[in-house]
Scaffold this motif. Structure first.
Motif, PDB file in Angstrom:
ATOM      1  N   ASP A  44     -54.660  -1.564  15.426  1.00 23.85           N
ATOM      2  CA  ASP A  44     -55.593  -2.837  14.345  1.00 23.85           C
ATOM      3  C   ASP A  44     -54.285  -2.134  12.972  1.00 23.85           C
ATOM      4  N   GLN A  85     -51.655  -2.753   7.715  1.00 21.61           N
ATOM      5  CA  GLN A  85     -52.302  -3.925   9.374  1.00 21.61           C
ATOM      6  C   GLN A  85     -51.302  -4.589   9.751  1.00 21.61           C
ATOM      7  N   GLY A  87     -50.455  -3.553  13.957  1.00 18.57           N
ATOM      8  CA  GLY A  87     -50.468  -4.572  14.927  1.00 18.57           C
ATOM      9  C   GLY A  87     -50.023  -2.412  15.399  1.00 18.57           C
ATOM     10  N   SER A 114     -59.705  -2.280  15.377  1.00 20.01           N
ATOM     11  CA  SER A 114     -60.140  -3.222  14.166  1.00 20.01           C
ATOM     12  C   SER A 114     -61.650  -2.800  13.920  1.00 20.01           C
TER      13      SER A 114
END
Length: 129
Positions: A44, A85, A87, A114
């Protein structure tokens, strides 16, 4: 006793699995290191902490992190951190300084899902000045 140690290790925070990297920027004002951090598809965000010389006469270190048309910056003369953030995938990073002088720096970095759990993390240095 072995069972207690095993359970204690299981309860450690994901931050304890962070990776470390250190390098040095050369004397020239244009010295720049180019690094990339790869995170697996379960990621995440990436957490990056940078530390440099704390002396007031030392150059100030900056790191610029780029991924998918997004950018973050960290500037420090001590220790600073950022969560990015973006991914899974590759986070490109440059590390530079604001004036002439050799400066050492260290990175602590890790990819997280996450839930804040550590995911597969890899770092490669493409340029070391």
């Amino acid at each position: 006793m072995k069972k207690f140690l095993f359970l204690a290790l299981l309860s450690l925070s994901s931050k304890s699995f962070a990776h470390e990297f250190s390098s040095q920027l050369g004397n020239d004002i244009s010295s720049t290191d180019y690094i990339y951090i790869s995170c697996d598809n379960l990621t995440d965000k990436v957490h990056i902490e940078i530390s440099g010389n704390k002396s007031a006469s030392s150059p100030i270190i900056s790191a610029q992190i780029f991924k998918d048309f997004q950018a973050k910056n960290i500037t420090t003369q001590g220790t600073s951190s950022v969560d990015f953030q973006g991914g899974g995938g590759v986070y490109n990073m440059t590390v530079n300084k604001n004036k002439i002088g050799v400066v050492n720096y260290a990175l602590v970095y890790h990819c997280e899902d996450s839930n804040g759990e550590h995911t597969e993390t890899d770092l490669n240095q493409l340029q070391d000045q």
